[in-house]
Every structure is written in C-alpha cells, then in structure tokens.
Design an enzyme around this catalytic site. Structure first.
Site, mmCIF file in Angstrom:
data_model
loop_
_atom_site.group_PDB
_atom_site.id
_atom_site.type_symbol
_atom_site.label_atom_id
_atom_site.label_comp_id
_atom_site.label_asym_id
_atom_site.label_seq_id
_atom_site.Cartn_x
_atom_site.Cartn_y
_atom_site.Cartn_z
ATOM 1 C CE1 TYR A 88 52.208 89.888 23.494
ATOM 2 C CE2 TYR A 88 54.344 88.887 23.960
ATOM 3 C CZ TYR A 88 53.443 89.414 23.053
ATOM 4 O OH TYR A 88 53.761 89.469 21.722
ATOM 5 C CE LYS A 118 37.794 91.734 28.029
ATOM 6 N NZ LYS A 118 37.032 92.942 28.457
ATOM 7 N N GLY A 129 48.790 98.396 13.817
ATOM 8 C CA GLY A 129 50.022 98.220 14.583
ATOM 9 C C GLY A 129 51.237 98.092 13.677
ATOM 10 C CB THR A 168 49.177 99.489 21.339
ATOM 11 O OG1 THR A 168 48.751 98.344 20.604
ATOM 12 C CG2 THR A 168 48.988 99.260 22.828
ATOM 13 C CE1 TYR A 183 37.406 77.215 19.294
ATOM 14 C CE2 TYR A 183 36.380 77.482 17.143
ATOM 15 C CZ TYR A 183 36.335 77.622 18.514
ATOM 16 O OH TYR A 183 35.234 78.167 19.113
#
Ligand code: UDP
Length: 330
Positions: free
Chosen positions: A148, A94, A13, A38, A162
């Site tokens: 988004y 996702k 990208g 993309t 995390y």
C-alpha cells in the site's frame, strides 16, 4: 448550462461514495467507477435514480475509456485497510501504479484536472511527529504494509511527473485516518472493529499495549478539505486530517462508553510495522485552503455509531453483499 463532469474512481467505497454525494450536491455530473472488490453498491444505491449519476463497473488497472468531455478526475480506488491489502496485495499495487498511470493518461487526453488520494502511510512508522508534508517517511517497502505504502508513493511520483513533464493539472491529498458512516464493518480497521465487537457482544481487541496513537477525522471534514484542494491551485501534497490524537487504548475506552457495552478490552499481538504514532500537521491546509476540521470526535462517533446500529443483524454478522447487478454498466 452544461454541468461539469467528474470521474470518481472507487465510487462504491467509503470515501468515494461520500465524494459522489458531495459532487452531485455541488451540481456536477458524476461518473462513478469501481471494480467492487472492496466497495459496496449499497453505498451509492441512492444515486442510481439520478440522471446526473452514472456507474461503471470497471477495474482502472486496465485501460480506462470515458466518452466525451471530462473536467475532473478523483482517483480513490484502492484497498485501504491493512487486512484488505494483506489479502489482495497485487491488486493494491496495481491500482496505485497502473491505475494511476491509466487515469493520468486519461486526464492528459481530456485536459482534465486530477486529484489523487494519497495517505499518511507514505510517512510509514514516522520518526517525525506530528507529520509535515516535508517529511520523507520511514517505510518498510517489503513489509506487509509496503504494498500500500509504496503504491501510494509511486502514485505521488507518477502524478508529479505527469504534472512537470506533461503539464497535467494535478492535486495530491495525504489522507489521515478517517471514519464515518459507510465504513465496512468487517474491514478490520479499528473503529468498525471496536463498534462491531460492541454490537455483537464481543470483547474489544486492542493490538499491542494500546499505546500507539492515531488521529481520527470525520468524513465530512475530509470531503470538505478535498473539495477545496481540488479547486485550489496548489500542486504539492497537502495533509488532510484531524490533529486530535488519541491512544488506541483510550479510543477503546471511548467506544465502550459510547456503546455502553459490558464487554472488556483484550490484548492481541501488534501487527508488523504498525505505526506507533500518527498525527497530521495541517498548517498547510489551514493556510492554503483555509480549512480545518469542525466535527469533534464525540460528535462524529455518535453519528457513526447510529449508522452501524442501523445495519441489519445479517450485515452485522455476515460479509458484504453486492447484488445490484442490474444497475451496472459493464
Ligand atoms: N487496532 C486494534 N484493534 C483492532 C484493529 C486495529 O488495536 O481490532 C489498532 C491497529 O493495530 C493500529 C490502530 O488500531 O494501531 C489503527 O488501525 P487501523 O487498521 O484502523 O488503521 P491504520 O491506522 O493502522 O492504518
């Protein structure tokens, strides 16, 4: 000496490819990963011949395996322009959620440090101006941008979880509008849209009355900020962007001047939930990373215009191609 190893997702990208260049330049061994929905291999074609670079054609929303050691992960895979995430909303959700989870699991298992690409979109259509990292945002989760915005907000939450629960070393960059060479001409974003229109001899399409604002950061400045953040010990989100704010109508006028086009501005309806104003407060980046943008819009636009001018007329009028199959590791 063994090179440090970094995994960069979204490597083909716009931002991912510039990050690959930077980490190669800094002496890293770079694993690039992209599913190419993309991204374009053309952006990293020049790296294929290097032994310090490997490319994996993989969708990180599925389990991610990397053999051997890994020092750093930079998660930059995501559709990132409003028309992309309108076209592929589920993949957008996702990669921000499942993809981030997979990569955090990988970071944990390798004891790697992970930096995630978040966005000014977490602030939605902001009621606080300029936006500081403390602002919680104004997001419509079921609007067209919600896929988004919420993926990125989830990504931040998962990353912090995390960090606090598993002790994974994490960094969060909130990226504001960034531009430069290798943006996709047809990705719908305002800068490639305007420059593409000027080059094709079309009118420039301003959405709404053009009074909405954005603040554009040149890609090299952004990459420098990200590099410093990764190597810092700062865990909370940091805005990286250029505070030089401009209305979209003024921006169209700048592009008309830059390109010398004789076309005019035409007005189109404002897309739903299009933020009315956007400007980063970068006090944190200044203080913690000793960073601020150095490339003026005039300079950056000139370089970017040269890039778009160098594209073939086929590229100018057609969609992107990905015909480098031979280089791809499945
Ligand atoms: N925009 C425009 N004309 C175009 C494309 C975009 O006026 O052809 C406007 C858009 O409505 C928004 C701003 O430019 O207000 C920036 O849009 P972009 O898609 O680049 O990114 P955003 O900052 O909205 O995510």
């Amino acid at each position: 000496m063994v090179k440090k190893k970094v995994l960069i997702t979204g490597a083909a990208g716009f931002l991912g490819s510039h990050l690959c260049d930077r980490f190669i330049k800094e002496g890293f061994h770079v694993l690039g990963m992209d599913n190419l929905i993309t991204g374009s291999l053309k952006n990293i074609e020049h790296l294929f011949k290097l032994k310090e670079f490997e490319f994996y054609h993989h969708d990180v929303s599925n389990f991610v395996h990397v053999s051997g050691d890994l020092d750093y992960i930079l998660h930059f895979a995501s559709p990132a322009s409003p028309i992309d995430y309108l076209k592929i909303p589920i993949q957008t959700l996702k990669v921000g959620s499942l993809g981030t989870h997979n990569l955090l699991g990988l970071a944990k298992s390798k004891a790697a440090r992970m930096l995630i690409a978040s966005t000014s979109e977490v602030y939605g259509d902001p009621s606080v101006h300029p936006q500081t990292e403390e602002y919680y945002g104004n997001v419509n989760c079921v609007g067209p941008r919600g896929v988004y915005d919420e993926a990125k907000r989830f990504q931040e939450a998962m990353t912090m979880a995390y960090h606090t629960y598993h002790g994974v070393e994490t960094r969060i960059v909130r990226i504001f509008n960034t531009y430069g060479p290798r943006m996709r001409l047809n990705d719908g974003r305002v800068l490639p849209a305007f420059i593409g229109q000027a080059l094709r001899g079309e009118d420039l399409t301003v959405f709404g009355d053009g009074s909405q604002t954005r603040s554009f950061c040149y890609v090299d400045d952004l990459v420098e900020g990200i590099y410093r953040l990764l190597l810092s010990d700062y865990v909370s989100p940091v805005n990286i962007g250029n505070p030089d704010e401009i209305t979209i109508k003024e921006f169209a006028d700048e592009i008309i001047k830059l390109t010398g086009t004789t076309q005019k501005v035409v007005y189109k309806p404002l897309p739903k939930d299009d933020p009315m104003q956007r400007q980063p407060n970068i006090d944190k980046a200044r203080e913690i990373l000793d960073w601020e943008p150095e490339v003026s819009r005039a300079e950056g636009l000139k370089i970017t215009y040269e890039y778009f001018k160098s594209l073939s007329s086929e590229e100018l009028f057609q969609k992107d191609h990905n015909d480098f199959e031979g280089y791809i590791k499945k």
